[in-house]
Scaffold this motif. Structure first.
Motif, short mmCIF file in Angstrom:
data_model
loop_
_atom_site.label_atom_id
_atom_site.label_comp_id
_atom_site.label_asym_id
_atom_site.label_seq_id
_atom_site.Cartn_x
_atom_site.Cartn_y
_atom_site.Cartn_z
N ALA A 137 0.84 -1.21 0.00
CA ALA A 137 0.00 0.00 0.00
C ALA A 137 0.87 1.26 0.00
N LEU A 138 1.98 1.21 0.77
CA LEU A 138 2.89 2.35 0.82
C LEU A 138 3.56 2.56 -0.55
N LEU A 139 3.94 1.45 -1.19
CA LEU A 139 4.56 1.55 -2.53
C LEU A 139 3.57 2.18 -3.52
N ARG A 140 2.31 1.80 -3.43
CA ARG A 140 1.31 2.36 -4.34
C ARG A 140 1.11 3.86 -4.09
N GLN A 141 1.18 4.27 -2.83
CA GLN A 141 1.09 5.69 -2.52
C GLN A 141 2.26 6.45 -3.15
N ARG A 142 3.44 5.87 -3.04
CA ARG A 142 4.62 6.51 -3.63
C ARG A 142 4.52 6.55 -5.15
N TYR A 143 4.04 5.45 -5.73
CA TYR A 143 3.92 5.38 -7.19
C TYR A 143 2.95 6.44 -7.71
N ALA A 144 1.94 6.73 -6.92
CA ALA A 144 0.93 7.72 -7.31
C ALA A 144 1.51 9.13 -7.40
N THR A 145 2.69 9.35 -6.80
CA THR A 145 3.32 10.67 -6.85
C THR A 145 4.16 10.87 -8.11
#
Length: 210
Positions: A137-145
């Motif tokens: 979930a944290l990786l997906r948040q970062r990817y969204a940036t």
């Protein structure tokens, strides 16, 4: 394991009240939180996905058998680790249960030590799954940036392309690609291409670009 005993729940599903009572008494004596059910329907309606725990499941349930319950949980996206119990287990059923993702497959009457070992292993797996979900979930948040161009660059990097190859494919200068690549690494919180590839695999990103 003391943390698991405090925060995790062992769900018991067996249509034999006597067996449920004995298992509940054993597990509670070891400090586990226990929720017991005699019917699959009641368990499936009561189970809360956010609960950290495992399921001790009798294979020979009257409504749905244990493997069918496991399949239903899987289809619903529920990853609760399962320890199967059976009073008449055979090799094929055991193999099928393990292939279906069972932590263990125990034959009744089950030894206390075997059950406790299996439950602790199942709760450990549950904790690891929870950690993996949190990290993803944290990786997906970062990817969204990432900007659209940075996403393109990342896809090419995880596909194994060099900067000059990416530059040619995207019609950009090699220096520009280096800048994008550095920003991707920084935003994704990784320090190596190997880490970036693992992050992409966790998210299922980049496979179609390879």
């Amino acid at each position: 394991m003391s943390g698991n005993r405090v925060t995790a729940t062992v769900f018991l599903l067996d249509d034999e009240p006597g067996m449920l009572k004995a298992l509940t008494r054993l597990l509670k004596a070891e400090g586990f939180t226990v929720e017991a059910f005699t019917a699959a329907k009641t368990f499936l309606e009561s189970y809360r996905p956010e609960t950290l725990g495992c399921l001790v499941l009798d294979v020979a349930m009257p409504e749905l058998n244990g493997l069918e319950i496991k399949e239903r949980l899987t289809r619903s996206g529920l990853m609760v680790p399962i320890v199967f119990l059976t009073g008449h287990g055979d090799i094929p059923m055991s193999v099928q249960a393990i292939k279906a993702g069972a932590v263990d497959f125990l034959t009744k009457p089950v030894k206390d030590t075997d059950l406790l070992r299996a439950v602790r292993a199942a709760l450990q797996r549950a904790a690891e799954q929870r950690q993996l979900i949190s990290e993803t979930a944290l990786l997906r948040q970062r990817y969204a940036t990432l900007t659209p161009r940075e996403c393109e660059v990342m896809a090419h990097v995880v596909a194994g392309q060099l900067n000059k190859q990416i530059a040619a494919d995207l019609g950009a200068g090699e220096h520009t690609i280096k800048v994008h690549r550095a920003r991707v690494m920084e935003k994704m919180g990784v320090v190596s291409v190997a880490d970036l590839v693992r992050a992409a695999e966790r998210m299922g990103i980049g496979k179609s670009n390879q």
